[in-house]
Design an enzyme around this catalytic site. Structure first.
Site, PDB file in Angstrom:
ATOM      1  N   SER A 734       1.372  -1.285  -0.470  1.00 27.10           N
ATOM      2  CA  SER A 734       0.279   0.243  -0.093  1.00 27.10           C
ATOM      3  C   SER A 734       0.564   0.717  -0.226  1.00 27.10           C
ATOM      4  O   SER A 734       0.402   2.262  -0.123  1.00 27.10           O
ATOM      5  CB  SER A 734      -0.829   0.202   1.131  1.00 27.10           C
ATOM      6  OG  SER A 734      -0.177  -0.465   2.678  1.00 27.10           O
ATOM      7  N   GLY A 736       4.132   1.345  -1.209  1.00 22.71           N
ATOM      8  CA  GLY A 736       5.439   1.243  -1.147  1.00 22.71           C
ATOM      9  C   GLY A 736       6.258  -0.246  -1.856  1.00 22.71           C
ATOM     10  O   GLY A 736       5.402  -0.953  -2.400  1.00 22.71           O
ATOM     11  N   THR A 737       7.337  -0.533  -2.180  1.00 23.83           N
ATOM     12  CA  THR A 737       7.511  -1.829  -2.704  1.00 23.83           C
ATOM     13  C   THR A 737       7.942  -2.801  -2.231  1.00 23.83           C
ATOM     14  O   THR A 737       9.110  -2.302  -0.939  1.00 23.83           O
ATOM     15  CB  THR A 737       8.655  -0.884  -4.148  1.00 23.83           C
ATOM     16  OG1 THR A 737       9.047  -0.522  -3.734  1.00 23.83           O
ATOM     17  CG2 THR A 737       7.725  -0.661  -5.508  1.00 23.83           C
ATOM     18  N   VAL A 738       8.483  -4.124  -2.305  1.00 25.59           N
ATOM     19  CA  VAL A 738       9.266  -4.715  -1.247  1.00 25.59           C
ATOM     20  C   VAL A 738       9.871  -5.815  -2.401  1.00 25.59           C
ATOM     21  O   VAL A 738       9.787  -6.265  -3.653  1.00 25.59           O
ATOM     22  CB  VAL A 738       7.815  -5.897  -0.807  1.00 25.59           C
ATOM     23  CG1 VAL A 738       8.511  -6.826   0.101  1.00 25.59           C
ATOM     24  CG2 VAL A 738       6.553  -4.443  -0.165  1.00 25.59           C
ATOM     25  N   LYS A 753      10.726  -3.779   2.250  1.00 33.30           N
ATOM     26  CA  LYS A 753      10.006  -2.768   1.961  1.00 33.30           C
ATOM     27  C   LYS A 753      10.084  -1.508   2.234  1.00 33.30           C
ATOM     28  O   LYS A 753      10.143  -0.823   2.833  1.00 33.30           O
ATOM     29  CB  LYS A 753       8.390  -3.262   3.498  1.00 33.30           C
ATOM     30  CG  LYS A 753       7.417  -2.465   2.805  1.00 33.30           C
ATOM     31  CD  LYS A 753       6.269  -2.487   3.860  1.00 33.30           C
ATOM     32  CE  LYS A 753       5.302  -1.523   3.761  1.00 33.30           C
ATOM     33  NZ  LYS A 753       4.329  -1.611   4.982  1.00 33.30           N
ATOM     34  N   ASP A 859      -6.416  -3.072   7.421  1.00 32.55           N
ATOM     35  CA  ASP A 859      -6.447  -3.561   6.182  1.00 32.55           C
ATOM     36  C   ASP A 859      -6.147  -4.650   6.021  1.00 32.55           C
ATOM     37  O   ASP A 859      -5.483  -5.359   5.525  1.00 32.55           O
ATOM     38  CB  ASP A 859      -5.081  -2.173   5.532  1.00 32.55           C
ATOM     39  CG  ASP A 859      -5.725  -2.651   4.263  1.00 32.55           C
ATOM     40  OD1 ASP A 859      -6.083  -2.846   3.399  1.00 32.55           O
ATOM     41  OD2 ASP A 859      -4.079  -2.105   3.823  1.00 32.55           O
TER      42      ASP A 859
END
Ligand SMILES: *[C@@H]1O[C@H](CO)[C@@H](O)[C@H](O)[C@H]1NC(C)=O
Ligand SMILES: *[C@@H]1O[C@H](CO)[C@@H](O)[C@H](O)[C@H]1NC(C)=O
Ligand SMILES: *[C@@H]1O[C@H](CO)[C@@H](O)[C@H](O)[C@H]1NC(C)=O
Ligand SMILES: *[C@@H]1O[C@H](CO)[C@@H](O)[C@H](O)[C@H]1NC(C)=O
Length: 961
Positions: A734, A736-738, A753, A859
């Site tokens: 949600s 950023g990128t992992v 992350k 979430d």
């Protein structure tokens, strides 16, 4: 005075009517001069209008003028003052147009042919395209035409023959096609004809033999064919005769070798044959270059050449010359001698004695003798050759002796090749003095002794090839000092000891590192991971042991990796999935154990995989390289099963337990689906589980958080993820990128992350996640290992969280695999689904009721549920988590505005348990809420209706908050 003071219009009207008016005004001297000039005066004051118009037209043909060469070409300035324009003083007519080297792009306007006084056109080194106009024949005063180094196409205009004063035609380095016009033969004054590097075809017109003033003929690098016309070899003024790199055949008329003015002959790379006249060195006393390489010339080396005392370049390579090479010591100006690829040599011991005579040639730069029939001893006088020598290539013949110990005298050597000889002895230590050496090739000799560590002093060294000798001792770690080394080949020697970490960590290596076929021991040092530019690594056929270092996965440029025939052990590490460029992998004849990694299927370029003769077990994959039985070898592993049928392996056994579970699952599913209240039962049961179940385990005692919340630096994370390489990307969350990364001394695989700091609220999210995870521990929560809040290399905010790695990825992926992933994943069985439901329920129960500050996840959805190796669920992404204590302390208005906006639509409000309900539906029906449903806020009810069509759905789910 009245008229002169009048308006401009009246003024013009007065001037133009001409003579009548002039007569009237003739008493005013001033007016007479300015307004009533004779034709001749106009020309001398304004120049010829035609020239101005022609130049402006020429300018219009130019579409790009980055240097502003033509800025001055405007109407305020007289054209004779324009840049590049020279006029005759008397007539004010353009005589020279010199726009060379101006990066101009455009075409050569035909208007140029109106500049009838032109003597010189210099347009070389630009990007003129289009054709050379035939009209150019009108420039009968032209002496020099230089349009070389442009992009001109079309044919050479035959009309050029009308420019009878032409002395030089330079059209080289263009895209000219067609034949050389025979009409050019009429240009009696032509001294230079240069059309090299074009696409000219056909034969050389014999008429060119009439060019009785010709000194320079340059036809190199075209597609000219046929023989060299005899007429051409009779031009007595000839100085330079350059026809190399065409398709010319036949012999060269002996008359060429009688033109005493000749300074150079270059006919390399054609199909010419014949031999050289024995008197050549006497009849061509001015000869400076004789370049005959790449033809089929035969016969002996003319001894008379030693009389051509001005000779500088001698290139006879790649012909069929034979016999002895004479002493050439009298050729004081000699700089290059290329004799390779002939049959020179007599088979006598003094075959190479001419080398001693070459020590007189104090400007010698290149000596290349490889691949001849030389025998005999390498004279030690070779170390007395000129210190200008930069290229020395011997070998490919039966030379004996040893490399003289003073080889280090040749301090300017850049290229040293002594290969494929019978030379013995050791490599002299003095080799380390060759500080300019870039290539050192000494393969396939009989050299013995140790590799001198002085080689480490050669900082420029770029390639070292010592393959196939009898070298002993260990690999000197000093070789690691050669920071420019791109290729190192030490294969097939008797080298022993460990591979020095300095050598295997030499990150400049980009072409090849070949240490195969020695007796090297020890393990492969971790530093192998530095070889990120290397394409080929071969350590096969040694006695290396230990496990494959996971750092090997960093070598993402590798296309070939051979580790065969060693004593390596352990599993094939998962990090090797980083070898994205790999084409050939050799692991055969080692003690590798464990299963064949699945990722090998996904290495797109892999076309050769040898796993034979190890202790590998389990299933042989079927996809990727495994689809082709001839691309892989798995024999000699006793416990492999499955794979494609061609491998003829036993099918893999289906475990009994699994079978049982399967039948149980189907009964449960059938009963659930058939019973009208089945679903409701299921939901209730799960919720009841959530409500009643005590956490299955105590909060785990293996603290990954406590005390050791050591911060990690940006650089470390950068390195661990290969620079946040897209190949390491495992998901987009949600905020950023992992990425997958390898971190720490233990080289643990982790999930990094990286929060997108550009997004609003990311800081809050970072804090929320840190805070939420700071004090909670549960076996079904993804463990945070560490965090990083600093700057990236560009000075931007950088925030990242490092989690433990979950090999089975997100539940989302299992429930709704993307098309291209479908083949990889099996369908979750009922048991697994139920376990996941229970795992998630136990997390919610824990964070809601058993933490000392209750937390809402906010979430919860399949993409935030990760699965570990054993398919246990772990809840992650607490970026939106709310601590109840804080929520309750805020005003209710504030609270609703914060919470209301957060979470993924459809899974949010009224709370985690509601989301859990949606999750259960997804989990057990496999249905996915559609985008459509999300639009007006997904209701559990609607979703359930879709998931169970034709059923009446009643919900008995208590909302928790
Ligand atoms: C200018 O040159 C052109 C071409 O050479 C010629 O025809 C014309 O007469 C010249 N004009 C003058 C004014 O000299
Ligand atoms: C014409 O070129 C000259 C020399 O470059 C320059 O000084 C002058 O300003 C230019 N005139 C115009 C109108 O561009
Ligand atoms: C100049 O050359 C062009 C093109 O070659 C031609 O059309 C024109 O009539 C010539 N003469 C003058 C005076 O410009
Ligand atoms: C033409 O230009 C080329 C490239 O700059 C140069 O090498 C050559 O000598 C020139 N030819 C003449 C005749 O000046």
């Amino acid at each position: 005075m009245y008229l002169l003071g009048g308006t401009g219009r009246a003024f013009t009207q007065m001037v133009l009517p001409g003579m009548t008016l002039c007569v009237f005004w003739s008493f005013i001297v001033f007016a007479n001069l300015v307004f009533c000039p004779s034709n001749a005066t106009i020309t001398s004051l304004l120049g010829n209008e035609t020239d101005r118009v022609a130049l402006l037209a020429f300018k219009r043909g130019i579409s790009s003028d980055p240097l502003g060469a033509l800025i001055s070409w405007n109407n305020t300035l007289h054209f004779c003052k324009w840049k590049g324009v020279t006029c005759s003083r008397h007539h004010q007519r353009v005589t020279i147009l010199d726009l060379s080297q101006q990066i101009l792009v455009g075409y050569m306007s035909p208007y140029i042919s109106n500049l009838t006084f032109l003597r010189e056109i210099n347009l070389q080194d630009n990007s003129f395209n289009g054709q050379i106009t035939q009209e150019i024949g009108r420039l009968f005063r032209l002496r020099v035409l230089n349009t070389s180094v442009n992009s001109l196409g079309g044919e050479i205009p035959a009309n050029l023959s009308r420019c009878i004063h032409l002395q030089a035609i330079s059209l080289g380095n263009n895209n000219l096609t067609g034949q050389i016009p025979s009409e050019l033969g009429t240009l009696r004054k032509l001294k230079l004809l240069e059309v090299q590097s074009n696409f000219l075809i056909g034969s050389i017109p014999p008429s060119l033999g009439n060019l009785s003033s010709l000194t320079d003929l340059r036809l190199r690098s075209n597609h000219l064919e046929g023989s060299i016309p005899d007429e051409l070899t009779q031009i007595q003024s000839m100085v330079s005769f350059v026809l190399s790199d065409n398709e010319l055949s036949g012999t060269i008329s002996s008359s060429l070798y009688n033109i005493s003015s000749l300074e150079g002959i270059a006919v390399m790379e054609n199909q010419l044959y014949g031999s050289l006249p024995s008197h050549i060195g006497i009849s061509l006393p001015k000869l400076q270059f004789l370049l005959l390489g790449g033809n089929q010339f035969t016969g002996p080396f003319p001894i008379s050449l030693s009389n051509a005392s001005r000779l500088q370049w001698l290139e006879l390579q790649y012909n069929h010359f034979s016999g002895p090479v004479p002493n050439l010591g009298s050729l004081q100006h000699l700089t290059e001698i290329y004799l390779w690829g002939n049959q020179f040599g007599t088979g006598k011991a003094d075959d190479l004695s001419f080398i001693t005579s070459l020590t007189n040639c104090s400007f010698l730069e290149s000596l290349d003798l490889i691949e001849n029939h030389f025998k005999g001893i390498l004279p030690s006088s070779i170390t007395n050759l000129s210190t200008h020598l930069s290229w020395l290539q011997l070998g490919g013949s039966q030379i004996v002796g040893s490399i003289p110990s003073h080889i280090g005298n040749l301090i300017n050597l850049q290229y040293l090749s002594i290969c494929k000889t019978f030379i013995t002895g050791s490599i002299p230590t003095s080799i380390g003095k060759l500080r300019n050496l870039q290539r050192m090739l000494m393969y396939e000799n009989m050299l013995s002794g140790q590799i001198p560590s002085s080689i480490g002093n050669i900082a420029q060294l770029n390639m070292l090839n010592l393959n196939e000798n009898n070298l002993t001792g260990s690999i000197p770690s000093a070789l690691g000092n050669c920071k420019n080394l791109e290729a190192m080949l030490l294969s097939k020697n008797n080298l022993r000891g460990a591979i020095p970490r300095q050598v295997i960590g030499l990150s400049s290596l980009s072409i090849v590192l070949n240490l195969s076929h020695n007796t090297l021991t020890g393990s492969l040092p971790l530093e192998v991971g530095n070889l990120i530019h290397l394409t080929s690594l071969d350590v096969s056929s040694n006695i290396l042991s230990g496990e494959i270092p996971t750092t090997l996965g960093n070598c993402e440029s590798l296309t070939e990796l051979y580790m065969d025939v060693n004593s390596f052990q352990g599993t094939i590490p998962s990090s090797l999935s980083g070898l994205k460029a790999i084409q050939s992998l050799g692991f055969s004849y080692n003690n590798f154990s464990g299963s064949i990694p699945k990722y090998l299927e996904e290495l797109q370029l892999l076309t050769y995989l040898n796993l034979s003769f190890n202790n590998l077990l389990g299933e042989v994959p079927k996809q990727g390289v495994f689809r082709n039985a001839s691309a892989i070898s798995v024999i000699g592993n006793d416990n492999l099963c499955g794979g494609i049928t061609e491998l003829k392996l036993d099918p893999c056994p289906i475990l009994d337990k699994e079978k049982k579970r399967k039948s149980l699952v189907s009964t449960v599913i059938i009963s659930v689906a058939s019973g009208p209240l089945g679903l409701i039962f299921l939901l209730c049961a799960s919720v009841a589980l959530y409500r009643l179940r005590k956490p299955r385990t105590k909060p785990s005692s293996t603290s990954s958080m406590e005390g050791q919340h050591l911060k990690v630096s940006y650089a470390e994370l950068f390195k661990s993820t290969n620079g946040f390489n897209s190949a390491n990307l495992i998901g987009v969350g949600s905020y950023g990128t992992v990425y997958e990364g390898i971190l720490g001394r233990d080289e643990n695989i982790v999930a990094v992350k990286v929060l997108n700091c550009q997004l609003r609220g990311v800081s809050t999210s970072f804090m929320a996640e840190c805070e939420a995870l700071r004090n909670i521990r549960h076996r079904n929560l993804v463990k945070i290992i560490t965090s990083c809040s600093s700057m990236d290399f560009g000075g931007n905010d950088f925030k990242a969280l490092v989690f433990e790695y979950m090999p089975n990825g997100s539940l989302e992926k299992w429930l709704h695999p993307k098309l291209d992933e479908q083949y990889k994943l099996r369908i979750l069985n009922f048991n697994e689904r139920l376990n996941i439901a229970i795992d998630v329920a136990s997390v919610l129960d824990y964070i809601h009721h058993h933490c000392h500050t209750p937390i809402a996840h906010c979430d919860l959805k399949p993409s935030n549920i990760l699965l570990d190796e054993d398919m246990n669920a772990h809840v992650c992404d607490f970026g939106l988590a709310q601590l109840y204590s804080r929520i309750t302390s805020k005003s209710s208005k504030e609270q609703s505005s914060t919470i209301g906006l957060k979470g993924t639509i459809g899974y949010i409000a009224p709370g985690d348990v509601y989301s859990y309900g949606i999750l259960l539906l997804e989990l057990f029906t496999g249905k996915c809420p559609t985008d459509d449903m999300f639009k007006d806020g997904l209701s559990l009810h609607k979703f359930a209706e879709m998931a169970f069509p034709n059923r009446t759905i009643r919900f008995l789910i208590p909302y928790s908050h």
